[in-house]
Design a protein around this motif. Structure first.
Motif, PDB file in Angstrom:
ATOM      1  N   PRO A  88       0.812  -1.218   0.000  1.00  0.00           N
ATOM      2  CA  PRO A  88       0.000   0.000   0.000  1.00  0.00           C
ATOM      3  C   PRO A  88       0.849   1.273   0.000  1.00  0.00           C
ATOM      4  N   SER A  89       2.057   1.224   0.562  1.00  0.00           N
ATOM      5  CA  SER A  89       2.922   2.403   0.648  1.00  0.00           C
ATOM      6  C   SER A  89       3.745   2.649  -0.616  1.00  0.00           C
ATOM      7  N   GLY A  90       3.865   1.659  -1.482  1.00  0.00           N
ATOM      8  CA  GLY A  90       4.661   1.825  -2.693  1.00  0.00           C
ATOM      9  C   GLY A  90       5.096   0.489  -3.260  1.00  0.00           C
ATOM     10  N   THR A  91       5.888   0.549  -4.318  1.00  0.00           N
ATOM     11  CA  THR A  91       6.304  -0.652  -5.035  1.00  0.00           C
ATOM     12  C   THR A  91       7.819  -0.708  -5.118  1.00  0.00           C
ATOM     13  N   GLY A 105       0.811   5.338  -6.379  1.00  0.00           N
ATOM     14  CA  GLY A 105       0.099   6.303  -7.213  1.00  0.00           C
ATOM     15  C   GLY A 105       0.952   6.970  -8.271  1.00  0.00           C
ATOM     16  N   ALA A 106       2.255   6.720  -8.281  1.00  0.00           N
ATOM     17  CA  ALA A 106       3.128   7.321  -9.291  1.00  0.00           C
ATOM     18  C   ALA A 106       2.879   6.687 -10.647  1.00  0.00           C
ATOM     19  N   SER A 107       3.306   7.372 -11.675  1.00  0.00           N
ATOM     20  CA  SER A 107       3.141   6.867 -13.035  1.00  0.00           C
ATOM     21  C   SER A 107       3.888   5.540 -13.195  1.00  0.00           C
ATOM     22  N   SER A 131      -3.322   0.154 -13.577  1.00  0.00           N
ATOM     23  CA  SER A 131      -2.164   1.033 -13.749  1.00  0.00           C
ATOM     24  C   SER A 131      -2.391   1.885 -14.986  1.00  0.00           C
ATOM     25  N   GLY A 132      -2.408   3.193 -14.812  1.00  0.00           N
ATOM     26  CA  GLY A 132      -2.517   4.106 -15.953  1.00  0.00           C
ATOM     27  C   GLY A 132      -3.715   3.850 -16.846  1.00  0.00           C
TER      28      GLY A 132
END
Length: 198
Positions: A88-91, A105-107, A131-132
């Motif tokens: 949930p915090s990032g990849t 949420g980043a591209s 994603s996108g």
């Protein structure tokens, strides 16, 4: 007999004279021929095919519930060594030679929308990703989960302790006590007690 024949002919002639003239059938009576003709009818619709997921190059290799959502591990099917761990915090993206962190949420970051855990087997678990603007699913893939044939190959030409071929094709015998073989204990030397002892 002659009278009977002439009477029959007379009656037949009278029947023909009283019959209506043949009528041309309406065009609508032939409509079923061109509406249901095998030569002019449309082909049946194509059978439904399984849709290819936008994430078809990825295989699911692990999923668990964590605080705030799910932690999902993906493995690339074609690029060996490329994996992603989505939290949930990032990849975190791992490549063969480097790693990269992507904020949530980043591209280009994958987002876990939902997880359908398998009812009978864990291998039936399906993860829904986005994603996108792309949506799709990832599943466990037996082929992607199995280690590659060369994954256990020794490095720098060293002999393989499991009796597998090394890079030059020679099979190294397994020595007792190495991985894959039961250890054989060497005999212990006898130790004599010191002279004049107790």
């Amino acid at each position: 007999m002659r009278t009977f024949t002439s009477l029959a002919l007379l009656l037949a002639a009278a029947g023909i004279a009283s019959a209506d003239a043949p009528k041309k059938p309406s065009v609508g009576s032939y409509a079923h021929l061109w509406n249901n003709s095998p030569f002019t009818s449309k082909p049946p619709p194509p059978a439904a095919t399984e849709q290819v997921s936008a994430f078809d190059d990825w295989a699911l290799s692990g999923v668990s519930e964590v605080e705030g959502g799910y932690m999902v591990r993906l493995q690339h099917k074609k690029n060996a060594g490329e994996t992603q761990i989505i939290r949930p915090s990032g990849t975190m993206k791992y490549f063969a030679d480097r790693m990269e962190e992507i904020a949530a949420g980043a591209s280009g970051a994958f987002k876990v929308d939902s997880v359908d855990f398998g009812k009978d087997k864990w291998m039936e678990t399906v993860v829904h990703l986005s994603s996108g603007g792309r949506n799709g699913i990832v599943k466990f893939d037996d082929k992607a989960l199995l280690p590659k044939a060369g994954a256990a190959a020794p490095r720098n030409g060293q002999p393989n302790p499991n009796g597998q071929p090394n890079p030059n094709g020679q099979v190294q015998p397994v020595q007792p006590g190495q991985a894959g073989q039961p250890a054989v204990r060497p005999p212990r030397p006898r130790v004599a007690p010191p002279a004049g002892g107790r």
